[in-house]
Scaffold this motif. Structure first.
Motif, PDB file in Angstrom:
ATOM      1  N   ASP A   1       4.080  20.336   6.059  1.00 33.05           N
ATOM      2  CA  ASP A   1       4.911  21.647   5.916  1.00 33.05           C
ATOM      3  C   ASP A   1       6.359  21.193   5.221  1.00 33.05           C
ATOM      4  O   ASP A   1       6.689  21.664   4.357  1.00 33.05           O
ATOM      5  CB  ASP A   1       5.370  22.094   7.396  1.00 33.05           C
ATOM      6  N   TYR A   2       6.695  19.854   5.323  1.00 27.63           N
ATOM      7  CA  TYR A   2       7.920  19.380   4.708  1.00 27.63           C
ATOM      8  C   TYR A   2       7.701  19.520   3.379  1.00 27.63           C
ATOM      9  O   TYR A   2       8.680  19.741   2.286  1.00 27.63           O
ATOM     10  CB  TYR A   2       8.420  18.064   5.087  1.00 27.63           C
TER      11      TYR A   2
ATOM     12  N   PRO B   1       1.086  16.897   9.486  1.00 32.17           N
ATOM     13  CA  PRO B   1       1.287  18.229   8.644  1.00 32.17           C
ATOM     14  C   PRO B   1       1.839  17.904   7.294  1.00 32.17           C
ATOM     15  O   PRO B   1       2.499  16.629   7.124  1.00 32.17           O
ATOM     16  CB  PRO B   1       2.048  19.038   9.504  1.00 32.17           C
TER      17      PRO B   1
ATOM     18  N   VAL C   1       7.504   7.978  15.923  1.00 32.41           N
ATOM     19  CA  VAL C   1       7.360   8.373  14.652  1.00 32.41           C
ATOM     20  C   VAL C   1       6.052   9.444  14.593  1.00 32.41           C
ATOM     21  O   VAL C   1       5.977  10.352  13.950  1.00 32.41           O
ATOM     22  CB  VAL C   1       7.347   7.250  13.615  1.00 32.41           C
TER      23      VAL C   1
ATOM     24  N   LYS D   1       0.812  -1.275   0.084  1.00 33.60           N
ATOM     25  CA  LYS D   1       0.024   0.013  -0.006  1.00 33.60           C
ATOM     26  C   LYS D   1       0.721   1.339  -0.063  1.00 33.60           C
ATOM     27  O   LYS D   1       0.233   2.099  -0.556  1.00 33.60           O
ATOM     28  CB  LYS D   1      -0.954  -0.001   1.435  1.00 33.60           C
TER      29      LYS D   1
ATOM     30  N   LYS E   1       2.192   5.443  -5.152  1.00 38.43           N
ATOM     31  CA  LYS E   1       3.328   6.406  -5.604  1.00 38.43           C
ATOM     32  C   LYS E   1       3.826   5.858  -6.884  1.00 38.43           C
ATOM     33  O   LYS E   1       4.143   6.735  -7.654  1.00 38.43           O
ATOM     34  CB  LYS E   1       4.099   6.463  -4.499  1.00 38.43           C
TER      35      LYS E   1
ATOM     36  N   SER F   1      11.374  11.885   6.757  1.00 40.47           N
ATOM     37  CA  SER F   1       9.906  11.703   6.311  1.00 40.47           C
ATOM     38  C   SER F   1       9.796  10.956   5.144  1.00 40.47           C
ATOM     39  O   SER F   1      10.471  11.212   4.027  1.00 40.47           O
ATOM     40  CB  SER F   1       9.389  13.225   6.266  1.00 40.47           C
ATOM     41  N   VAL F   2       8.933   9.814   5.175  1.00 38.28           N
ATOM     42  CA  VAL F   2       8.675   8.855   3.997  1.00 38.28           C
ATOM     43  C   VAL F   2       8.267   9.819   2.799  1.00 38.28           C
ATOM     44  O   VAL F   2       8.971   9.941   1.821  1.00 38.28           O
ATOM     45  CB  VAL F   2       7.763   7.766   4.327  1.00 38.28           C
ATOM     46  N   GLY F   3       7.011  10.511   3.149  1.00 38.56           N
ATOM     47  CA  GLY F   3       6.333  11.404   2.014  1.00 38.56           C
ATOM     48  C   GLY F   3       7.470  12.284   1.501  1.00 38.56           C
ATOM     49  O   GLY F   3       7.296  12.785   0.279  1.00 38.56           O
TER      50      GLY F   3
ATOM     51  N   ARG G   1      -4.546   0.653  10.915  1.00 35.71           N
ATOM     52  CA  ARG G   1      -3.866  -0.368  11.817  1.00 35.71           C
ATOM     53  C   ARG G   1      -4.458  -0.438  13.019  1.00 35.71           C
ATOM     54  O   ARG G   1      -4.490  -1.577  13.645  1.00 35.71           O
ATOM     55  CB  ARG G   1      -2.254   0.054  12.031  1.00 35.71           C
TER      56      ARG G   1
ATOM     57  N   ASP H   1       4.235   1.048  11.744  1.00 36.79           N
ATOM     58  CA  ASP H   1       2.784   0.530  11.404  1.00 36.79           C
ATOM     59  C   ASP H   1       2.641  -0.909  11.705  1.00 36.79           C
ATOM     60  O   ASP H   1       1.636  -1.593  11.848  1.00 36.79           O
ATOM     61  CB  ASP H   1       2.557   0.539   9.693  1.00 36.79           C
TER      62      ASP H   1
HETATM   63  N1  EPU Z   1       5.753  15.058   9.358  1.00 38.96           N
HETATM   64  C1  EPU Z   1       5.731  16.378   9.362  1.00 38.96           C
HETATM   65  N2  EPU Z   1       5.554  17.216   8.263  1.00 38.96           N
HETATM   66  C2  EPU Z   1       5.501  16.906   6.815  1.00 38.96           C
HETATM   67  C3  EPU Z   1       5.589  15.338   6.696  1.00 38.96           C
HETATM   68  C4  EPU Z   1       5.877  14.478   8.053  1.00 38.96           C
HETATM   69  O1  EPU Z   1       5.844  16.919  10.432  1.00 38.96           O
HETATM   70  O2  EPU Z   1       5.467  17.581   6.122  1.00 38.96           O
HETATM   71  C5  EPU Z   1       5.853  14.178  10.329  1.00 38.96           C
HETATM   72  C6  EPU Z   1       4.821  13.349  10.765  1.00 38.96           C
HETATM   73  O3  EPU Z   1       3.706  14.004  11.200  1.00 38.96           O
HETATM   74  C7  EPU Z   1       5.226  12.065  11.157  1.00 38.96           C
HETATM   75  C8  EPU Z   1       6.699  11.870  10.594  1.00 38.96           C
HETATM   76  O4  EPU Z   1       7.154  13.009  10.043  1.00 38.96           O
HETATM   77  O5  EPU Z   1       5.437  12.364  12.733  1.00 38.96           O
HETATM   78  C9  EPU Z   1       6.754  10.790   9.658  1.00 38.96           C
HETATM   79  O6  EPU Z   1       5.885  10.983   8.780  1.00 38.96           O
HETATM   80  P1  EPU Z   1       6.104  10.407   7.106  1.00 38.96           P
HETATM   81  O7  EPU Z   1       6.073  11.691   6.221  1.00 38.96           O
HETATM   82  O8  EPU Z   1       7.330   9.545   7.239  1.00 38.96           O
HETATM   83  O9  EPU Z   1       4.791   9.654   6.755  1.00 38.96           O
HETATM   84  P2  EPU Z   1       4.055   9.559   5.720  1.00 38.96           P
HETATM   85  O10 EPU Z   1       4.791   9.630   4.458  1.00 38.96           O
HETATM   86  O11 EPU Z   1       3.102  10.527   5.928  1.00 38.96           O
HETATM   87  C10 EPU Z   1       4.048   7.015   5.573  1.00 38.96           C
HETATM   88  C11 EPU Z   1       3.124   5.897   5.215  1.00 38.96           C
HETATM   89  C12 EPU Z   1       2.468   5.643   6.509  1.00 38.96           C
HETATM   90  C13 EPU Z   1       3.689   5.105   7.615  1.00 38.96           C
HETATM   91  C14 EPU Z   1       4.883   6.392   7.761  1.00 38.96           C
HETATM   92  C15 EPU Z   1       5.963   6.297   8.258  1.00 38.96           C
HETATM   93  C16 EPU Z   1       2.111   6.150   2.995  1.00 38.96           C
HETATM   94  C17 EPU Z   1       0.922   6.357   2.368  1.00 38.96           C
HETATM   95  N3  EPU Z   1       1.882   6.184   4.552  1.00 38.96           N
HETATM   96  O12 EPU Z   1       3.310   8.252   5.872  1.00 38.96           O
HETATM   97  O13 EPU Z   1       1.602   4.563   6.708  1.00 38.96           O
HETATM   98  O14 EPU Z   1       3.339   5.259   8.998  1.00 38.96           O
HETATM   99  O15 EPU Z   1       5.054   6.731   6.321  1.00 38.96           O
HETATM  100  O16 EPU Z   1       6.731   4.823   7.909  1.00 38.96           O
HETATM  101  O17 EPU Z   1       3.093   5.851   2.623  1.00 38.96           O
HETATM  102  C18 EPU Z   1      -0.091   3.034   7.434  1.00 38.96           C
HETATM  103  O18 EPU Z   1       0.392   2.329   6.393  1.00 38.96           O
HETATM  104  O19 EPU Z   1      -0.930   2.882   8.458  1.00 38.96           O
HETATM  105  C19 EPU Z   1       0.747   4.545   7.403  1.00 38.96           C
HETATM  106  C20 EPU Z   1       0.292   5.300   8.266  1.00 38.96           C
END
Ligand code: EPU
Length: 447
Positions: free
Chosen positions: A129-130, A127, A333, A23, A28, A168-170, A393, A311
């Motif tokens: 913001d990144y 958020p 996280v 997923k 992506k 951050s993953v995203g 989850r 997760d």
């Molecule tokens: N964060 C910020 N600002 C941003 C982006 C992230 O403060 O602009 C913070 C988030 O609030 C969080 C941390 O950085 O505290 C990590 O967030 P990340 O960006 O890594 O997460 P994501 O890309 O939004 C993906 C998965 C999540 C998974 C996380 C961490 C997808 C669609 N979602 O989220 O998956 O938990 O990476 O590995 O890829 C799930 O599958 O249940 C799930 C939530």
């Protein structure tokens, strides 16, 4: 109205489940298809909500998306990419977090991006913001309108140096999807390196991108003017695999997870072994089972890869309620990923939440008002309850608690679970779970 499940617990889950593409990669990879000048084919695509949302968003932008009726493989042709109306795009407001990743590819292909307000699980503020800062550093102009966000780049996207405050993953994916066709070189420090990100890099490399990953969380991308389509088989979903592994432990069961990949789950495999779970690891999957006897408590900290994935945390916490002794879980996280424990406590679990960092490393949520550490004392028998699924989850975790509990549980809101678990109730049925479904139309059924 969402479906309602009546679950009669106490039956060990036994059998096989098949886990398909991740997923956290597949949607992506679909977005990446926008960057090519020829069609792309993505294989091993699960039938989950995020795939539906991205399919629709691509189609709204003129990309044809064809699904092979037998294999479910997707072929995406971006030849006729076009601007879409914000009203149509906004029909996906609140559906998913993926749309934010369309920004770079849409700017490259049609010069403008409009994205709806985002959805996703409520496990913290989440958020963007990144993401917005990354886009600005590439030269984009971000304009938050009443509903949605409009992004343009009057001079195109230009390679740049970016340092993320947190891996951050995203945001890492945002950089990759924007930089590959940007002018010049991009150097990203503090990048996330999850297996799903490495698979996205593999896709972009197949398309013609030049990307190197260094050992110190630095990723270097040399922009190219053109990319072609790709043919790629998505890596299997390690989060779904780990969820079924926890389901086997919680219910005293035995589940062969076809598609579970040891290479992407090494940290989980270590943890599962330490808690006392049984495993047979094969090339095509992993058998996870309860060996009988008591499970052992753990001290555990979630982290970015290669740490213990956040997760994996929620389903494993349910297993820890069945371990003999005191376990500590420090979530580093997300600031708010223990909300689901309230239902477990009502079912008989002993879980205390704390604001302090109860792990070995103080995290960014310490000294703040976030209950992000949990102390779990076990083992405690679980009894059935009325539960409303809070998030993906957490919802899976509630379901496996209900399946292990004595008595009957009523579970509402289960459609959230299908955002990330393909054919969820059919898989439960195949594993011997005892439940009924009341469909939205009021009809009762088994799946
Ligand atoms: N964060 C910020 N600002 C941003 C982006 C992230 O403060 O602009 C913070 C988030 O609030 C969080 C941390 O950085 O505290 C990590 O967030 P990340 O960006 O890594 O997460 P994501 O890309 O939004 C993906 C998965 C999540 C998974 C996380 C961490 C997808 C669609 N979602 O989220 O998956 O938990 O990476 O590995 O890829 C799930 O599958 O249940 C799930 C939530």
């Amino acid at each position: 109205m969402s479906r309602i499940l009546t679950v009669r617990g106490g039956v060990p889950l036994k059998g096989r489940v098949q886990v398909r593409g991740a997923k956290n990669l597949v949607p992506k990879a679909m977005v990446a298809a926008l960057l090519g000048n020829t069609p792309s084919t993505l294989r091993n695509v699960p039938e989950i909500k995020d795939v539906e949302v991205v399919t629709s968003l691509l189609q709204i932008h003129g990309i044809t998306v064809e699904k092979d009726p037998v294999t479910g493989d997707l072929t995406m042709d971006p030849a006729n990419a076009k601007k879409a109306s914000s009203a149509e795009i906004n029909t996906h407001a609140g559906d998913s977090r993926i749309p934010i990743l369309l920004c770079g590819p849409l700017i490259h292909s049609i010069g403008h991006a409009f994205i709806p307000d985002l959805g996703g699980c409520k496990i913290g503020d989440r958020p963007i913001d990144y993401h917005l800062e990354v886009l600005r550093q590439f030269g984009a102009v971000v304009d938050k309108t009443g509903s949605g966000t409009s992004i343009t780049a009057p001079n195109g996207l230009k390679g740049t140096k970016i340092s993320l405050p947190y891996p951050s993953v995203g945001a890492t994916e945002q950089v990759l999807l924007s930089a590959t066709r940007a002018e010049g070189i991009t150097e990203l420090t503090g990048a996330a390196t999850e297996p799903e990100i490495i698979d996205l890099i593999a896709i972009l490399q197949k398309m013609g991108a030049i990307i190197s990953v260094q050992t110190d969380r630095t990723i270097r991308i040399e922009g190219v003017t053109e990319l072609s389509g790709y043919d790629h088989t998505a890596l299997p979903d390690r989060n779904e695999s780990a969820s079924w592994a926890s389901a086997a432990l919680v219910t005293g069961g035995d589940i062969y997870v076809e598609g579970a990949s040891q290479r992407d789950m090494m940290t989980f495999v270590n943890t599962f072994r330490k808690i006392g779970g049984g495993m047979d690891i094969h090339d095509d999957g992993i058998r996870f089972f309860h060996k009988g006897g008591a499970l052992k408590p753990l001290v555990l900290e979630t982290d970015v890869h290669p740490g213990f994935m956040t997760d994996w945390q929620q389903p494993l916490v349910v297993a820890l309620t069945q371990a003999e002794g005191v376990s500590i879980v420090h979530e580093t996280v997300y600031e708010n990923r223990f909300g689901f424990t309230e239902a477990l406590t009502r079912m008989g679990a002993s879980i205390q939440l704390h604001r302090e960092c109860l792990g070995s490393i103080p995290c960014r949520f310490g000294q703040r008002n976030f209950t992000h550490s949990a102390v779990i004392s076990g083992s405690t028998p679980l009894t059935g309850a009325n539960i409303h699924v809070p998030d993906l989850r957490g919802g899976f975790s509630h379901m496996i608690a209900a399946l292990a509990a004595q008595g009957t549980s009523t579970v509402t809101g289960i459609d959230v679970i299908s955002r990330g678990y393909e054919h969820f109730t059919a898989k439960l049925d195949g594993l011997g779970a005892d439940f009924d479904v009341i469909e939205a139309n009021g009809k009762a059924g088994r799946k």
